[in-house]
Design a protein around this motif. Structure first.
Motif, PDB file in Angstrom:
ATOM      1  N   ALA A   1      -8.116  18.814   5.223  1.00 52.59           N
ATOM      2  CA  ALA A   1      -8.899  19.843   5.915  1.00 52.59           C
ATOM      3  C   ALA A   1      -8.120  21.146   6.022  1.00 52.59           C
ATOM      4  N   THR A   2      -6.807  21.057   6.246  1.00 53.00           N
ATOM      5  CA  THR A   2      -6.002  22.275   6.383  1.00 53.00           C
ATOM      6  C   THR A   2      -6.027  23.098   5.099  1.00 53.00           C
ATOM      7  N   TYR A   3      -6.078  22.421   3.947  1.00 55.63           N
ATOM      8  CA  TYR A   3      -6.161  23.138   2.669  1.00 55.63           C
ATOM      9  C   TYR A   3      -7.452  23.954   2.616  1.00 55.63           C
ATOM     10  N   PHE A   4      -8.587  23.311   2.933  1.00 57.34           N
ATOM     11  CA  PHE A   4      -9.874  24.002   2.893  1.00 57.34           C
ATOM     12  C   PHE A   4      -9.931  25.147   3.913  1.00 57.34           C
ATOM     13  N   LEU A   5      -9.402  24.912   5.106  1.00 57.37           N
ATOM     14  CA  LEU A   5      -9.427  25.947   6.142  1.00 57.37           C
ATOM     15  C   LEU A   5      -8.612  27.170   5.722  1.00 57.37           C
ATOM     16  N   LYS A   6      -7.434  26.941   5.172  1.00 60.70           N
ATOM     17  CA  LYS A   6      -6.601  28.067   4.722  1.00 60.70           C
ATOM     18  C   LYS A   6      -7.255  28.805   3.563  1.00 60.70           C
ATOM     19  N   GLN A   7      -7.875  28.057   2.641  1.00 58.23           N
ATOM     20  CA  GLN A   7      -8.575  28.695   1.530  1.00 58.23           C
ATOM     21  C   GLN A   7      -9.725  29.564   2.036  1.00 58.23           C
TER      22      GLN A   7
ATOM     23  N   LYS B   1       0.843  -1.194   0.000  1.00 51.43           N
ATOM     24  CA  LYS B   1       0.000   0.000   0.000  1.00 51.43           C
ATOM     25  C   LYS B   1       0.874   1.238   0.000  1.00 51.43           C
ATOM     26  N   LEU B   2       0.433   2.251  -0.714  1.00 50.89           N
ATOM     27  CA  LEU B   2       1.146   3.519  -0.787  1.00 50.89           C
ATOM     28  C   LEU B   2       0.187   4.623  -0.394  1.00 50.89           C
ATOM     29  N   ARG B   3       0.600   5.448   0.570  1.00 45.17           N
ATOM     30  CA  ARG B   3      -0.189   6.607   0.982  1.00 45.17           C
ATOM     31  C   ARG B   3       0.630   7.842   0.685  1.00 45.17           C
ATOM     32  N   THR B   4       0.092   8.718  -0.156  1.00 42.30           N
ATOM     33  CA  THR B   4       0.836   9.913  -0.521  1.00 42.30           C
ATOM     34  C   THR B   4      -0.118  11.027  -0.935  1.00 42.30           C
ATOM     35  N   ASN B   5       0.362  12.257  -0.926  1.00 41.94           N
ATOM     36  CA  ASN B   5      -0.405  13.393  -1.437  1.00 41.94           C
ATOM     37  C   ASN B   5       0.162  13.747  -2.810  1.00 41.94           C
ATOM     38  N   ILE B   6      -0.724  13.885  -3.791  1.00 43.88           N
ATOM     39  CA  ILE B   6      -0.317  14.234  -5.148  1.00 43.88           C
ATOM     40  C   ILE B   6      -1.101  15.464  -5.568  1.00 43.88           C
ATOM     41  N   LEU B   7      -0.438  16.413  -6.223  1.00 47.25           N
ATOM     42  CA  LEU B   7      -1.114  17.624  -6.679  1.00 47.25           C
ATOM     43  C   LEU B   7      -2.000  17.297  -7.879  1.00 47.25           C
ATOM     44  N   ALA B   8      -3.234  17.774  -7.847  1.00 47.37           N
ATOM     45  CA  ALA B   8      -4.218  17.476  -8.890  1.00 47.37           C
ATOM     46  C   ALA B   8      -3.708  17.900 -10.262  1.00 47.37           C
ATOM     47  N   GLY B   9      -3.749  16.979 -11.204  1.00 48.41           N
ATOM     48  CA  GLY B   9      -3.361  17.261 -12.585  1.00 48.41           C
ATOM     49  C   GLY B   9      -1.881  17.460 -12.803  1.00 48.41           C
TER      50      GLY B   9
ATOM     51  N   ASN C   1      -3.739  11.840 -13.736  1.00 44.74           N
ATOM     52  CA  ASN C   1      -4.006  13.155 -14.326  1.00 44.74           C
ATOM     53  C   ASN C   1      -5.358  13.188 -15.042  1.00 44.74           C
ATOM     54  N   GLU C   2      -5.768  12.082 -15.657  1.00 48.06           N
ATOM     55  CA  GLU C   2      -7.092  12.030 -16.298  1.00 48.06           C
ATOM     56  C   GLU C   2      -8.199  12.072 -15.248  1.00 48.06           C
ATOM     57  N   ARG C   3      -8.012  11.337 -14.147  1.00 56.23           N
ATOM     58  CA  ARG C   3      -9.041  11.285 -13.104  1.00 56.23           C
ATOM     59  C   ARG C   3      -9.157  12.589 -12.333  1.00 56.23           C
ATOM     60  N   THR C   4      -8.120  13.440 -12.371  1.00 61.44           N
ATOM     61  CA  THR C   4      -8.163  14.714 -11.642  1.00 61.44           C
ATOM     62  C   THR C   4      -8.241  15.907 -12.595  1.00 61.44           C
ATOM     63  N   ALA C   5      -8.557  15.663 -13.852  1.00 56.58           N
ATOM     64  CA  ALA C   5      -8.615  16.750 -14.841  1.00 56.58           C
ATOM     65  C   ALA C   5      -9.699  17.772 -14.507  1.00 56.58           C
ATOM     66  N   HIS C   6     -10.773  17.349 -13.858  1.00 54.46           N
ATOM     67  CA  HIS C   6     -11.878  18.248 -13.528  1.00 54.46           C
ATOM     68  C   HIS C   6     -11.605  19.095 -12.276  1.00 54.46           C
ATOM     69  N   ILE C   7     -10.491  18.823 -11.589  1.00 61.12           N
ATOM     70  CA  ILE C   7     -10.131  19.539 -10.364  1.00 61.12           C
ATOM     71  C   ILE C   7      -9.080  20.592 -10.704  1.00 61.12           C
ATOM     72  N   LYS C   8      -9.145  21.729 -10.028  1.00 61.75           N
ATOM     73  CA  LYS C   8      -8.179  22.805 -10.257  1.00 61.75           C
ATOM     74  C   LYS C   8      -6.759  22.293 -10.029  1.00 61.75           C
ATOM     75  N   GLU C   9      -5.869  22.597 -10.953  1.00 65.01           N
ATOM     76  CA  GLU C   9      -4.475  22.123 -10.861  1.00 65.01           C
ATOM     77  C   GLU C   9      -3.803  22.624  -9.593  1.00 65.01           C
ATOM     78  N   GLY C  10      -3.006  21.753  -8.995  1.00 63.20           N
ATOM     79  CA  GLY C  10      -2.194  22.132  -7.849  1.00 63.20           C
ATOM     80  C   GLY C  10      -2.817  21.883  -6.491  1.00 63.20           C
ATOM     81  N   ILE C  11      -4.069  21.435  -6.453  1.00 66.76           N
ATOM     82  CA  ILE C  11      -4.708  21.138  -5.173  1.00 66.76           C
ATOM     83  C   ILE C  11      -4.162  19.803  -4.657  1.00 66.76           C
ATOM     84  N   PRO C  12      -3.658  19.757  -3.419  1.00 65.99           N
ATOM     85  CA  PRO C  12      -3.120  18.495  -2.895  1.00 65.99           C
ATOM     86  C   PRO C  12      -4.237  17.489  -2.629  1.00 65.99           C
ATOM     87  N   LEU C  13      -4.081  16.272  -3.148  1.00 64.07           N
ATOM     88  CA  LEU C  13      -5.085  15.227  -2.971  1.00 64.07           C
ATOM     89  C   LEU C  13      -4.458  14.017  -2.278  1.00 64.07           C
TER      90      LEU C  13
END
Length: 196
Positions: A91-97, A23-31, A58-70
């Motif tokens: 949650a920290t991303y949404f709170l800061k936004q 299993k791999l757990r990581t954050n990847i920036l959308a697109g 990148n195809e699965r996150t194409a509808h999301i704004k680029e650079g959002i950590p997922l």
């Protein structure tokens, strides 16, 4: 003899159910998934076809704004295929936004880096509730968790927020953040001078 044979069959069935997948757990920036480090090396260690994974992500996150950590969970199977689960941004991303800030509190626990309203908090909780691992958590519990996260980021939760006052607060905050960054840079340079 039949009791032993029965136990062996039961043990064999249980062994077949054990999941030996990686299993791999990581954050990847959308697109913006790319074959370079750190993602490329993480995938390479697990024998995943890097080009296919990046194209798929990148195809699965194409509808999301680029650079959002997922936050992503990748379950690697023995045949080198994988199951990719993409969660909502942290949650920290949404709170800061919502607070309109780039970084949280840096110096002390009492430092106020930004402010959000209860309505912001409720809307973020509704978004985070869509994550599969939050199914059993009630909206009230999730909101309380978000209050704690906001506090650790230095974001104050208020009932009402005057836009003009908050704009003035953010201007003052920008000056404080610039001073903090300058102090950090000076401390870093001083440390480099001591070590050389």
């Amino acid at each position: 003899m039949s009791k032993t044979a029965g136990r062996l069959k039961t043990a064999k069935r249980m062994l077949d159910k054990i999941d030996h997948s990686s299993k791999l757990r990581t954050n990847i920036l959308a697109g913006l998934a790319a074959p370079g480090p750190p993602l490329g090396s993480q995938l390479g260690q697990r024998n995943i076809n890097i080009a296919n994974f990046i194209k798929d992500f990148n195809e699965r996150t194409a509808h999301i704004k680029e650079g959002i950590p997922l936050p992503c969970r990748v379950k690697i199977k023995s045949d080198r295929s994988y199951d990719l689960t993409i969660h909502q941004p942290p949650a920290t991303y949404f709170l800061k936004q919502a607070a309109g800030i780039q970084r949280g509190a840096m110096v002390s626990r009492d430092e106020v880096a930004g402010k959000i309203t209860l309505k912001h908090l409720y809307e973020i909780a509704k978004i985070k509730k869509q994550d599969r691992h939050m199914i059993l958590v009630s909206l009230e519990q999730l909101t309380q968790m978000l209050v704690g996260t906001a506090k650790t980021c230095g974001i104050q939760v208020v009932r009402d927020l005057d836009p003009d006052e908050y704009a003035e607060f953010l201007k003052e905050r920008a000056i404080i953040v610039a001073e903090q960054k300058k102090a950090l840079q000076e401390a870093k340079e001083a440390k480099m001078l001591r070590t050389s």
